[in-house]
Design an enzyme around this catalytic site. Structure first.
Site, PDB file in Angstrom:
ATOM      1  N   ARG A   1       1.516   4.267  -3.068  1.00 44.82           N
ATOM      2  CA  ARG A   1       1.257   5.684  -2.791  1.00 44.82           C
ATOM      3  C   ARG A   1       2.516   6.513  -2.998  1.00 44.82           C
ATOM      4  NH1 ARG A   1      -2.460   2.512  -0.458  1.00 44.82           N
ATOM      5  NH2 ARG A   1      -4.470   3.353   0.229  1.00 44.82           N
TER       6      ARG A   1
ATOM      7  N   ARG B   1      -2.930 -14.056  -1.854  1.00 43.56           N
ATOM      8  CA  ARG B   1      -3.124 -14.311  -0.423  1.00 43.56           C
ATOM      9  C   ARG B   1      -3.652 -15.737  -0.177  1.00 43.56           C
ATOM     10  NH1 ARG B   1      -0.888 -10.039   1.273  1.00 43.56           N
ATOM     11  NH2 ARG B   1      -1.395  -8.029   0.348  1.00 43.56           N
TER      12      ARG B   1
ATOM     13  N   ASP C   1      -6.889  -8.120   4.886  1.00 44.36           N
ATOM     14  CA  ASP C   1      -6.083  -8.933   3.967  1.00 44.36           C
ATOM     15  C   ASP C   1      -5.449 -10.135   4.661  1.00 44.36           C
ATOM     16  OD1 ASP C   1      -6.753  -7.093   2.052  1.00 44.36           O
ATOM     17  OD2 ASP C   1      -4.875  -5.979   2.200  1.00 44.36           O
TER      18      ASP C   1
ATOM     19  N   SER D   1       0.841  -1.212   0.000  1.00 38.39           N
ATOM     20  CA  SER D   1       0.000   0.000   0.000  1.00 38.39           C
ATOM     21  C   SER D   1       0.870   1.254   0.000  1.00 38.39           C
ATOM     22  CB  SER D   1      -0.889   0.014   1.247  1.00 38.39           C
ATOM     23  OG  SER D   1      -1.769  -1.069   1.232  1.00 38.39           O
TER      24      SER D   1
HETATM   25  O1  SPQ Z   1      -4.798  -3.720  -4.473  1.00 37.21           O
HETATM   26  P1  SPQ Z   1      -5.705  -4.861  -4.179  1.00 37.21           P
HETATM   27  O2  SPQ Z   1      -5.711  -5.835  -5.313  1.00 37.21           O
HETATM   28  O3  SPQ Z   1      -7.096  -4.434  -3.791  1.00 37.21           O
HETATM   29  O4  SPQ Z   1      -5.059  -5.640  -2.908  1.00 37.21           O
HETATM   30  C1  SPQ Z   1      -5.544  -6.079  -1.630  1.00 37.21           C
HETATM   31  C2  SPQ Z   1      -4.596  -7.282  -1.221  1.00 37.21           C
HETATM   32  O5  SPQ Z   1      -5.044  -8.283  -0.667  1.00 37.21           O
HETATM   33  O6  SPQ Z   1      -3.397  -7.116  -1.429  1.00 37.21           O
HETATM   34  C3  SPQ Z   1      -7.005  -6.506  -1.599  1.00 37.21           C
HETATM   35  F1  SPQ Z   1      -7.312  -7.442  -2.365  1.00 37.21           F
HETATM   36  O7  SPQ Z   1      -5.307  -5.085  -0.609  1.00 37.21           O
HETATM   37  C4  SPQ Z   1      -6.050  -3.864  -0.490  1.00 37.21           C
HETATM   38  C5  SPQ Z   1      -6.826  -3.869   0.820  1.00 37.21           C
HETATM   39  O8  SPQ Z   1      -7.702  -4.953   0.912  1.00 37.21           O
HETATM   40  C6  SPQ Z   1      -5.047  -2.728  -0.495  1.00 37.21           C
HETATM   41  C7  SPQ Z   1      -5.610  -1.453   0.024  1.00 37.21           C
HETATM   42  C8  SPQ Z   1      -4.859  -0.188  -0.194  1.00 37.21           C
HETATM   43  O9  SPQ Z   1      -3.645  -0.211  -0.453  1.00 37.21           O
HETATM   44  O10 SPQ Z   1      -5.501   0.886  -0.074  1.00 37.21           O
HETATM   45  C9  SPQ Z   1      -6.773  -1.397   0.762  1.00 37.21           C
HETATM   46  C10 SPQ Z   1      -7.620  -2.576   1.016  1.00 37.21           C
HETATM   47  O11 SPQ Z   1      -8.704  -2.583   0.102  1.00 37.21           O
HETATM   48  P2  SPQ Z   1     -10.069  -1.760   0.384  1.00 37.21           P
HETATM   49  O12 SPQ Z   1     -10.991  -2.180  -0.714  1.00 37.21           O
HETATM   50  O13 SPQ Z   1     -10.534  -2.224   1.729  1.00 37.21           O
HETATM   51  O14 SPQ Z   1      -9.767  -0.335   0.345  1.00 37.21           O
END
Ligand code: SPQ
Length: 424
Positions: free
Chosen positions: A24, A384, A311, A20
């Protein structure tokens, strides 16, 4: 790839940079004036998709092994991409970039792999449209591909129905281009890396309780960023260390931001022996985690803690399967719209391994303590899922085969190598 039960896990591991935060750093560095230097950047496929997208919009990004150099061009420095932007498998790239693209003076189209083309985008289309964005799902199914014609935006106070850092971040990023201030209130606090990092780059942003507010048209300036280790990647070693008899492992330099550390709280509540060492609260907090084998018991996981471990729930399911007693998980319906339907997939393969697990509308009920046995697991191209069942295989009788195991390149390219180094 095939796995077998092991005797014990011993040694030290350093997990790669936080996914994440890496995303960013590239995005905000591109919108900043001057040079941003990023160390410990995650070289996973998802973050490389983010780099690729900003390069296609005219940003020079040098990807050297020891650091990433981003030559940012300021808030209004992006150029119209001549090609469709490919988000690969990355929900974070897709949703956050949509907020940025909504405020540009050009048109763009973004798409991704088969999984991305099934993930819900109404959750960003709705608030961005409220702000005046011109964003449509090309196939009319509220999924990618998305076509975005940049337009003037106005500030809103958006009350999100889901606790989602991606929705919150998309709206805040669009808010940088709006004509007034933008607020987002969420039902429970999701990860706050956008708020922390945008402020560090110079944005006027404040956050209180479940509301974040940003003022438009800031000047952002290039910065140095050291990305902490990803707690979502550390989660597999936390679970493995707790479950495999006799284990003792040290996981170095892990991000322990309180909006991400739910796994530590739950693992300890389950009886897990985890000690934090070398805690550092400068910027994004970090610590080394010393994990020792423990006897675990079932717990209830629900409410505001869910976004802080969303996650990690697949690997927490594995811990629960091996714990004495029942674990109940509520308020986690978001699991259904990740890279796979993580409720269905976990129920399918944990059942196949001999676990007593029932899926519910918003989680699962796991009656733990039955011995697990090897089976064949399809990762459903979800990193995951692959890593969670690799952990399960370490304590399961017989052989476990994971089909589509290569998908770990999304967030942890060296996962199997690092795991094998600890196995005794
Ligand atoms: O980027 P992506 O594919 O959505 O990745 C995931 C993961 O498991 O790596 C979710 F499938 O992480 C997201 C997390 O679930 C990453 C993230 C972020 O960097 O802002 C936020 C979370 O998702 P959300 O939908 O709750 O905002």
């Amino acid at each position: 790839m095939k796995f077998r039960k092991i005797n014990t896990l011993k040694g030290e591991v350093t997990v790669p940079g936080d996914k994440s935060i890496s995303h960013r750093a590239v995005m905000f560095g591109s919108l900043a004036e001057g040079l941003t230097e990023v160390t410990n950047f995650l070289q996973g496929a998802d973050c490389l998709s983010t780099i690729d997208a900003f390069r296609k919009m005219g940003i020079e990004i040098e990807n050297n092994p020891e650091k990433i150099l981003i030559h940012g061009k300021g808030l209004h420095g992006l150029k119209a991409p001549s090609l469709v932007l490919d988000m690969g498998n990355s929900g974070t790239t897709t949703r956050l970039i949509s907020g940025i693209l909504a405020g540009q003076d050009f048109e763009s189209t973004l798409t991704g792999d088969a999984s991305i083309q099934k993930r819900p985008m109404r959750r960003i289309i709705e608030p961005l449209s409220m702000m005046g964005a011109n964003i449509v799902s090309v196939n009319g199914n509220d999924c990618a591909p998305l076509h975005i014609a940049g337009s003037p935006l106005h500030g809103v106070h958006y009350h999100s129905k889901v606790a989602s850092a991606q929705v919150k971040s998309a709206v805040l990023l669009a808010g940088l281009y709006a004509d007034g201030e933008t607020l987002v209130t969420e039902p429970a606090l999701s990860r706050n890396h956008t708020e922390i990092m945008l402020r560090y780059f110079g944005a006027e942003l404040d956050a209180e309780d479940k509301t974040a507010r940003v003022r438009p048209e800031p000047r952002l300036f290039g910065r140095k960023i050291h990305v902490p280790g990803d707690i979502s990647s550390a989660a597999y070693f936390i679970a493995a260390g707790l479950l495999v008899p006799g284990s003792e492992i040290l996981i170095k330099n892990v991000g322990i931001n309180p909006t991400r550390d739910g796994i530590l709280k739950v693992a300890r509540e389950m009886g897990g022996n985890i000690t934090l060492l070398n805690e550092n609260y400068n910027g994004e907090p970090t610590a080394d985690l010393l994990v020792k084998h423990s006897t675990l018991h079932g717990v209830t996981i629900e409410g505001d803690i869910i976004p802080t471990l969303i996650d990690e729930l697949p690997v927490i399911n594995i811990m629960a399967a091996c714990a004495d007693g029942t674990t109940v998980i509520h308020d986690a319906a978001e699991l259904k719209v990740k890279e796979s339907n993580r409720i269905d997939v976990m129920v399918q393969y944990l059942s196949a391994m001999g676990c007593d697990i029932t899926g519910t509308d918003d989680g699962m009920i796991i009656r733990g303590g039955q011995p697990l046995h090897g089976t064949t697991v399809d990762s459903h191209l979800d990193h995951r899922i692959a890593m969670s069942f690799a952990v399960a295989s370490l304590v399961a009788d017989g052989e476990t085969e994971i089909k589509g195991s290569d998908v770990v390149t999304i967030s942890y390219p060296d996962f199997y190598k690092d795991l094998a180094r600890l196995c005794r």
